[in-house]
Design a protein around this motif. Structure first.
Motif, PDB file in Angstrom:
ATOM      1  N   ASP B 225       0.891  -1.099  -0.006  1.00 49.25           N
ATOM      2  CA  ASP B 225       0.038   0.077  -0.029  1.00 49.25           C
ATOM      3  C   ASP B 225       0.794   1.278   0.022  1.00 49.25           C
ATOM      4  O   ASP B 225       0.552   2.412  -0.810  1.00 49.25           O
ATOM      5  CB  ASP B 225      -0.821   0.109   1.184  1.00 49.25           C
ATOM      6  N   THR B 228       2.357   2.019  -3.553  1.00 44.82           N
ATOM      7  CA  THR B 228       1.164   2.345  -4.194  1.00 44.82           C
ATOM      8  C   THR B 228       1.097   3.732  -4.036  1.00 44.82           C
ATOM      9  O   THR B 228       1.196   4.440  -4.966  1.00 44.82           O
ATOM     10  CB  THR B 228       0.085   1.622  -4.150  1.00 44.82           C
ATOM     11  N   LEU B 229       0.961   4.239  -2.760  1.00 44.46           N
ATOM     12  CA  LEU B 229       0.496   5.472  -2.445  1.00 44.46           C
ATOM     13  C   LEU B 229       1.892   6.485  -2.837  1.00 44.46           C
ATOM     14  O   LEU B 229       1.674   7.569  -3.340  1.00 44.46           O
ATOM     15  CB  LEU B 229       0.536   5.588  -0.801  1.00 44.46           C
ATOM     16  N   GLY B 231       3.550   5.854  -5.196  1.00 46.80           N
ATOM     17  CA  GLY B 231       3.625   5.768  -6.721  1.00 46.80           C
ATOM     18  C   GLY B 231       2.807   7.069  -7.302  1.00 46.80           C
ATOM     19  O   GLY B 231       2.995   7.737  -8.098  1.00 46.80           O
ATOM     20  N   ILE B 232       1.514   6.943  -6.319  1.00 45.90           N
ATOM     21  CA  ILE B 232       0.755   8.019  -6.925  1.00 45.90           C
ATOM     22  C   ILE B 232       1.129   9.604  -6.676  1.00 45.90           C
ATOM     23  O   ILE B 232       1.066  10.313  -7.576  1.00 45.90           O
ATOM     24  CB  ILE B 232      -0.424   7.771  -5.854  1.00 45.90           C
TER      25      ILE B 232
END
Lengths: 244, 244
Positions: B225, B228-229, B231-232
């Motif tokens: 997670d 992913t964050l 990456g965002i």
């Protein structure tokens, strides 16, 4: 105090819808929502099986999509038979009942989603929920009839009135985000990520989107949290050159 | 360990007998006894509704009287909807499940009697039981479908085996983010927000930072997670002009 809504997604047989209405009213639940019922609505077969729970059927609301059916809800559980490869909290019916009771007592709008008779819920619907309810069953004969699944949840809800309260019963003074608020957040974030070329390769867009939504769905966000996150997205995206 | 028998007294519809068999097997009960079924036995209508629980139906035993049907049992509960003027212990389904579990674990033979669809059990049958199970229901809509009554008892029996499970009992295959991982995430996000001019007015930086951290701290994030964050954040920030 509010009461949880029961949301049936693509129910097939009217008889089962009627049996669900009866099961709901047995335990004091009255708000039935139908998402794209296969045989249309109203359905005479439902009334025959409702055994007098006609008020539940006549008050039922029909929606085109799961999103629309839960748009106004603050806390949503999805019932699943199979285990899902999703990082969401999993509750037993009893644990879910306590959470539903706690939030309902505070006036929050709650709901429980049930899938179609044969297929259950698809992943896109499960993603929309905050948590999963997994009913413990005989592993070698696990297929529950739809109305049977509904009555177990309704029963646990009913008996939870007297039982233990959640230890997570913190005072939520701030308004909680509705599904609509969350959809606004996701739409905003996903559009900006699309513009930024984040979804690559394109065929992974759906999977990546689901994973991102799950991160945020897992926690109960307040409306203010959603505003803050959207402020962050806006600030980070500011001045980015448009997509080629 | 033995398992409780389910005894249906004068059941009317074969469909309901089949639905009871399915409900039983969903929660691991296999011993069905029928006392004077109205339409005889076997009954094809039962098989259609059993949805695969055919072993329960084919093993079902038929008796002429309630007495014969419970002759070999050590502990017998009778389910009733109405309150009875009888001096017998009254248990909730949950309390009864614990008693049934305790005696079954000791090898005693137990059973639960259910009456006919419309009329329920007559007093002569209730007298034969040691205790009464009273299912708490909506007082203004208390009529439970037969298979629904059976599934509630079977369910309580099943879940009584394990006691309370924690909702946090999910299999976390994925490594959970450490404080270090979270600090990395916050450092990354806050630097980009600073570059984007998000913290305004400057004296509110600390409060705004704390609020943002609280959103993400509230949920247990996995390491994936956090990736992913980040990456965002990277994607959204890409190409933003540097701060003046």
């Amino acid at each position: 105090m509010t009461k949880p809504a029961i949301i049936l997604v693509k129910p097939q047989l009217g008889e089962n819808i009627g049996a669900c209405a009866r099961a709901m009213l047995n335990f004091g639940l009255t708000e039935l929502r139908l998402v794209a019922p296969r045989d249309g609505w109203p359905n005479p077969a439902a009334e025959a099986m409702a055994a007098g729970a006609t008020e539940v059927l006549s008050d039922a609301k029909v929606f085109d999509s799961v999103e629309a059916g839960i748009a106004d809800l603050h806390l949503v559980f999805a019932t699943t038979a199979r285990s899902r490869e999703m990082s969401k909290p999993v509750a037993s019916p009893r644990e879910a009942a306590v959470a539903l009771r706690t939030d309902s007592d505070k006036g929050k709008k709650c709901g429980v989603i049930f899938g179609a008779e044969r297929s259950g819920l698809d992943n896109d619907a499960v993603v929309l929920a905050h948590s999963i309810i997994h009913v413990p069953v005989n592993p070698s004969f696990g297929s529950l009839n739809l109305a049977q699944a509904v009555i177990l949840i309704a029963y646990e809800w009913f008996v939870s009135a007297r039982g233990a309260r959640s230890s997570l019963d913190q005072e939520d003074k701030e308004p909680v985000a509705t599904t609509d608020d969350m959809m606004g957040l996701f739409g905003h974030l996903e559009e900006e990520l699309h513009q930024a070329g984040f979804f690559y390769p394109p065929e992974k867009t759906e999977l990546m989107t689901r994973n991102i939504r799950n991160i945020f769905q897992r926690m109960p966000l307040t409306l203010q949290d959603v505003r803050t996150l959207r402020g962050i997205i806006k600030a980070l995206s500011k001045g980015r050159p448009p997509r080629k």
